[in-house]
Scaffold this active site. Sequence first.
Site, PDB file in Angstrom:
ATOM      1  CB  CYS A   2       3.497  13.852  -1.949  1.00  0.00           C
ATOM      2  SG  CYS A   2       3.774  13.373  -3.648  1.00  0.00           S
ATOM      3  NE  ARG A  27       1.635  11.736   3.553  1.00  0.00           N
ATOM      4  CZ  ARG A  27       0.348  12.046   3.639  1.00  0.00           C
ATOM      5  NH1 ARG A  27      -0.303  11.832   4.749  1.00  0.00           N
ATOM      6  NH2 ARG A  27      -0.287  12.585   2.613  1.00  0.00           N
ATOM      7  CD1 TRP A  74       4.809   6.584  -3.478  1.00  0.00           C
ATOM      8  CD2 TRP A  74       3.189   7.288  -4.838  1.00  0.00           C
ATOM      9  NE1 TRP A  74       4.159   5.474  -3.978  1.00  0.00           N
ATOM     10  CE2 TRP A  74       3.173   5.873  -4.812  1.00  0.00           C
ATOM     11  CE3 TRP A  74       2.253   7.958  -5.635  1.00  0.00           C
ATOM     12  CZ2 TRP A  74       2.258   5.118  -5.540  1.00  0.00           C
ATOM     13  CZ3 TRP A  74       1.347   7.206  -6.367  1.00  0.00           C
ATOM     14  CH2 TRP A  74       1.361   5.810  -6.316  1.00  0.00           C
ATOM     15  CG  ASN A 100      -0.096  15.137  -1.128  1.00  0.00           C
ATOM     16  OD1 ASN A 100      -0.202  14.316  -2.028  1.00  0.00           O
ATOM     17  ND2 ASN A 100      -0.635  14.966   0.058  1.00  0.00           N
ATOM     18  N   GLY A 101      -0.561  15.817  -4.559  1.00  0.00           N
ATOM     19  CA  GLY A 101      -1.786  15.730  -5.346  1.00  0.00           C
ATOM     20  C   GLY A 101      -1.456  15.569  -6.815  1.00  0.00           C
ATOM     21  CD  GLU A 489      -6.208  -7.386   3.723  1.00  0.00           C
ATOM     22  OE1 GLU A 489      -6.583  -6.947   2.625  1.00  0.00           O
ATOM     23  OE2 GLU A 489      -5.353  -6.804   4.402  1.00  0.00           O
ATOM     24  CE  LYS A 493      -1.893  -6.158   4.007  1.00  0.00           C
ATOM     25  NZ  LYS A 493      -3.036  -5.362   4.257  1.00  0.00           N
ATOM     26  CD  GLU A 496      -0.721  -4.256   0.621  1.00  0.00           C
ATOM     27  OE1 GLU A 496      -1.071  -3.080   0.515  1.00  0.00           O
ATOM     28  OE2 GLU A 496      -0.964  -4.948   1.625  1.00  0.00           O
ATOM     29  CG  HIS A 512     -16.381 -22.450 -11.678  1.00  0.00           C
ATOM     30  ND1 HIS A 512     -17.313 -23.092 -12.472  1.00  0.00           N
ATOM     31  CD2 HIS A 512     -16.789 -22.624 -10.400  1.00  0.00           C
ATOM     32  CE1 HIS A 512     -18.265 -23.606 -11.694  1.00  0.00           C
ATOM     33  NE2 HIS A 512     -17.959 -23.335 -10.436  1.00  0.00           N
ATOM     34  CE  LYS A 611      -1.061   2.990   6.954  1.00  0.00           C
ATOM     35  NZ  LYS A 611      -1.362   1.555   6.944  1.00  0.00           N
TER      36      LYS A 611
HETATM   37  C1  F6R Z   1      -3.137  -2.367   1.919  1.00  0.00           C
HETATM   38  C2  F6R Z   1      -3.416  -0.960   2.045  1.00  0.00           C
HETATM   39  C3  F6R Z   1      -4.216  -0.306   0.979  1.00  0.00           C
HETATM   40  C4  F6R Z   1      -5.291   0.567   1.631  1.00  0.00           C
HETATM   41  C5  F6R Z   1      -6.030   1.389   0.569  1.00  0.00           C
HETATM   42  C6  F6R Z   1      -7.126   2.208   1.189  1.00  0.00           C
HETATM   43  O1  F6R Z   1      -2.348  -2.834   2.951  1.00  0.00           O
HETATM   44  O2  F6R Z   1      -3.032  -0.342   2.985  1.00  0.00           O
HETATM   45  O3  F6R Z   1      -4.788  -1.240   0.121  1.00  0.00           O
HETATM   46  O4  F6R Z   1      -6.166  -0.267   2.311  1.00  0.00           O
HETATM   47  O5  F6R Z   1      -5.125   2.212  -0.072  1.00  0.00           O
HETATM   48  O6  F6R Z   1      -6.609   3.045   2.169  1.00  0.00           O
HETATM   49  P1  F6R Z   1      -7.541   3.747   3.224  1.00  0.00           P
HETATM   50  O7  F6R Z   1      -8.135   2.682   4.085  1.00  0.00           O
HETATM   51  O8  F6R Z   1      -6.673   4.694   3.968  1.00  0.00           O
HETATM   52  O9  F6R Z   1      -8.617   4.456   2.448  1.00  0.00           O
END
Ligand code: F6R
Length: 616
Positions: A2, A27, A74, A100-101, A489, A493, A496, A512, A611
């Site tokens: 949010c 965000r 959100w 927000n929260g 990672e 990606k 996501e 395994h 985000k």
């Molecule tokens: C993946 C992504 C999330 C963040 C995670 C932690 O692309 O962006 O997995 O890495 O939510 O976010 P931060 O680094 O802001 O604590």
Amino acid sequence: MCGIVGTIGKKDTLPFLLEGLGRLEYRGYDSAGVAVLSGNEIHIRKSVGGVSQLVQTVNEQPLRGSPGISHTRWATHGEVTEENAHPHLDASGRLALVHNGVVENHKHLREELIGRGHVFRSQTDTEVLAHLIGEAFDQNSERNRPALIHAMQETLRHVRGTYAIAIIHADLGEFLAAARSGSPLVLGIGKDAQFIASDAVALDGWVDDVIYMKDQDIAALDGESFHLATVSGSAASPPKLRKIELEARATGKGRFAHHMLKEIHEQPETLREAMKGRLDLEEATARFTGLHRSNEQLRDLKRIILTGCGTTFHAALTGEYLIESLARIPVECDYASEFRYRNAPIDPETAVFAMSQSGETADTLAALRESKRKGALTFGICNNVFSTISRESEGGIGLRAGVEIGVAATKTFTSELVILSMLGLMLGRIRDLSHSDGEEVIENLQSLPDLVARTLECNDLIAGIAAKYSKTRNFLFMGRQANFPIALEGALKMKEITYIPATGYPSAELKHGVIALINEETPSIVLAPQDDVFEKNISNIEEIKARRGPVIALGTHGDSTLRSLCDETILLPAAPVFLTPFLNTIVLQLLAYHTAVALGCNVDKPRNLAKSVTVE
Ligand code: F6R
């Protein structure tokens, strides 16, 4: 997650409110809304979908007035509907609130309110806050501005969870109140108007001076002056006025089709920036002034814990390899969400690094606080150096990656990796690492931006491979040593932004269990640079090929073994082993990006993602 934007003092608040919401789109959100005071009535518009839908709604049913508050939601409690979008009204319909929260005890509070005759229009936890604060205000015979602050204090003391809130009230005219605990909120202080936002990015161009609110702060704004109080009623600490960060300004896409692609291509520069002034060739070490600790104090450390979430956690896992090999100090990595509830043994000889791009991730913040409580030395590694994690840590290191708008983290991941490499160098040099080894590490690090730039030249090759495999229904990613977390990672990606199931694992784990997934339709992406475990990776590739699995291999220039064995080969510049994770990362970011583009996915705003994850 949010986003909140609000303002007071301008005759017409709408242009700022809508532009601010647009800047917070990164965000992640699913609906939006706005409320303004016009005359002595509050008017609200809401819409499901993007800010552009809200703009359309406002164009069809215009709004004018001040103060105004707005919000991108959100969904956490209740579906994505207009009813559940913020702002929410209290029972009287005179108070509007955005949040927000997460209010963890909302059920209990809601039942109590229903018992007192309140009727709810939404399924949200937020509406409970509006009703409670409105009720406390209405019960106060004064019904003035201090009465609203008092009602907020009374209510927020009973709230469990996290919040950043903003409130306007039809009976109070030019008055806007805000409060935060666990979720970020920044005040913009202008000459003839004041602003609030979840992120300073929304305020750029409207004000020069900002104040980052602290947990438990309550702000009262009247357009000309502001006052800070606290939820407990104790005096608020004096506000620190700061100049809005220049980095909040670079938010365009430039010549790139998407923010994500732009941010991938910024990496030679962001890596240079992360190292600038921090490498000391004479002493063959790295320096971080923000750690506020002497070499003697750091030498006493017996253990390091790296904690974070998602992509940042993968950086931490890579850091474990980098730091242990350079500094010979035990490193543990833990998901912040696990660490905060695990009763991990911690002592003053343990340093906990809370890592977070945003510096606001709820789990990482809680892990930091838990570590502090138990007496660890705490440091933050954040991109936003004004974030809550940065401010609450005893020392810290900034990533200096600039604002990252693409929801999928890219440039901040490699900045985290380079910071951890430099941290390993620094800790190594106050322990066993020789001067000449330190020098070699520095020289290698200095070559990194150029190696990354050359890796980016594979863009077209990767785009072709991505197009060819974009209909794939399942990807496997594997690597060994420091390239194992890079496989994790790469898989994250891919999931996501393309929504294709993808799994990462250490190459040796193939036998395994994972080998059961190998068939002609399941491509394996194998990270196989020229390093000590190259032959082992080749054996794994042979095992996959024996079962007719397609293999996309990432190797080193000049490698002919991979070419002869694999379906696709992406050969990268020869690099010192500890830098291969950086180069492989670039390829996997581009592979996910081009696959998403080939599938027509919304690259910069993937579904369901936020985000900055400010709720647990
Ligand atoms: C993946 C992504 C999330 C963040 C995670 C932690 O692309 O962006 O997995 O890495 O939510 O976010 P931060 O680094 O802001 O604590």
